[in-house]
Design an enzyme around this catalytic site. Structure first.
Site, PDB file in Angstrom:
ATOM      1  N   HIS A 265       0.826  -1.211   0.037  1.00 22.03           N
ATOM      2  CA  HIS A 265      -0.116  -0.030  -0.002  1.00 22.03           C
ATOM      3  C   HIS A 265       0.965   1.229   0.040  1.00 22.03           C
ATOM      4  O   HIS A 265       1.228   1.835   1.178  1.00 22.03           O
ATOM      5  CB  HIS A 265      -0.956  -0.058   1.217  1.00 22.03           C
ATOM      6  CG  HIS A 265      -2.066   0.912   1.186  1.00 22.03           C
ATOM      7  ND1 HIS A 265      -3.293   0.806   1.909  1.00 22.03           N
ATOM      8  CD2 HIS A 265      -2.211   2.127   0.636  1.00 22.03           C
ATOM      9  CE1 HIS A 265      -3.808   2.114   1.758  1.00 22.03           C
ATOM     10  NE2 HIS A 265      -3.228   2.901   0.869  1.00 22.03           N
TER      11      HIS A 265
ATOM     12  N   GLU B 219      -2.561  -1.482  -3.213  1.00 22.93           N
ATOM     13  CA  GLU B 219      -3.583  -0.696  -2.739  1.00 22.93           C
ATOM     14  C   GLU B 219      -3.285   0.829  -2.604  1.00 22.93           C
ATOM     15  O   GLU B 219      -2.175   1.090  -2.728  1.00 22.93           O
ATOM     16  CB  GLU B 219      -3.736  -1.270  -1.125  1.00 22.93           C
ATOM     17  CG  GLU B 219      -4.331  -2.598  -1.226  1.00 22.93           C
ATOM     18  CD  GLU B 219      -4.321  -3.109   0.554  1.00 22.93           C
ATOM     19  OE1 GLU B 219      -4.849  -3.933   0.791  1.00 22.93           O
ATOM     20  OE2 GLU B 219      -3.797  -2.187   1.267  1.00 22.93           O
TER      21      GLU B 219
ATOM     22  N   HIS C  21      -8.285  -6.133   7.296  1.00 26.19           N
ATOM     23  CA  HIS C  21      -7.795  -5.106   8.055  1.00 26.19           C
ATOM     24  C   HIS C  21      -8.101  -5.755   9.504  1.00 26.19           C
ATOM     25  O   HIS C  21      -9.213  -6.218   9.759  1.00 26.19           O
ATOM     26  CB  HIS C  21      -8.638  -3.798   8.043  1.00 26.19           C
ATOM     27  CG  HIS C  21      -7.913  -2.892   8.514  1.00 26.19           C
ATOM     28  ND1 HIS C  21      -7.218  -2.037   7.764  1.00 26.19           N
ATOM     29  CD2 HIS C  21      -7.824  -2.020   9.869  1.00 26.19           C
ATOM     30  CE1 HIS C  21      -6.558  -1.105   8.515  1.00 26.19           C
ATOM     31  NE2 HIS C  21      -7.164  -1.207   9.678  1.00 26.19           N
TER      32      HIS C  21
END
Length: 252
Positions: A43, A73, A201
């Site tokens: 990310h 991401e 997450h």
């Protein structure tokens, strides 16, 4: 079976804390792949606080040839700046198999909410089209209680990623029934309109099994913070294998 994609951002955080080259992001990815994971997730953020564009390019070379999927991401609305070329440019250059779009602002410590598709759908639609033209599968980060999950299919997304932070926090508090039910219903709604379902997450070894046993047909889980934290004690390869065992047990 559900694919485990290991997010290696935290390896880059540790490296960047010394401003040097160790620990190696590429070696961490190689270790995870050797232990059997099916994907690597990064990310990159415009402030370069962990994964940097050069890491993305290095990992793209490592993953070329189908060793595992490369999932990148990020916020598609964040403009290019300095050495950060923008999410779409990075995904296209790296040949990522999947782009996971996340509505995180620059100042956020971590992603903490999904898209509001009533507000963002029309901005996302041409970006999704551009990513798919570059060969990327597109997943949208969504809250489990969103009323607009079905809109993701309407604007061209292939998948959603259910934001599992609220479930994980409720699990830790000992009362996750409501959040788990919301995740299951979100998956069912997405799948009913042809979307595949990812999740991520704050998933960890303790909560992943019950999540996968309850939420139907999860295609992929992206796990980083907990997995890297657990690996400090148990080692990276053994920890990856423990997650794979949890997934296998949950899916029978």
């Amino acid at each position: 079976m559900t694919v485990l994609s290991v997010n290696i951002n935290k390896i880059a955080v540790l490296r960047n804390s010394r401003g040097d080259t160790l620990p190696s992001v590429a070696q961490a990815a190689t270790t995870c792949l050797g232990a059997g994971c099916g994907g690597i997730t990064v990310h990159p953020r415009p402030d370069l606080r962990h994964i940097r564009p050069d890491d993305v390019r290095t990992l793209a070379k490592l993953l070329r040839g189908g060793a595992a999927e490369f999932n990148i991401e990020g916020n598609p609305f964040a403009p290019a700046r300095d050495s950060y070329p923008g999410l779409l440019e990075l995904c296209a250059e790296a040949g990522a198999q999947q782009a996971t779009l996340v509505p995180d602002a620059d100042g956020q410590i971590t992603s903490d909410h999904g898209f509001d598709l009533l507000k963002d759908a029309q901005r996302l639609k041409p970006l999704i089209r551009e990513l798919k033209a570059a060969g990327c599968r597109v997943s949208l980060f969504m809250d489990a209680d969103s009323a607009h999950i079905e809109h993701a299919a309407e604007i061209g997304a292939d998948r959603i990623e259910i934001y599992t932070g609220p479930f994980a926090h409720a699990f830790e508090a000992g009362d996750c029934g409501r959040e788990l039910d919301l995740c299951a219903k979100a998956a069912e709604r997405a799948q009913a309109v042809g979307l595949a379902v990812n999740a991520g997450h704050d998933l960890n070894q303790a909560n992943l099994g019950v999540f996968l046993r309850t939420v139907p047909n999860v295609a992929e889980v992206s796990i980083g913070h907990a997995l890297i934290g657990e690996a400090i004690y148990d080692g990276l390869a053994p920890t990856v294998r423990k997650y794979l065992a949890v997934i296998a047990a949950a899916r029978g």
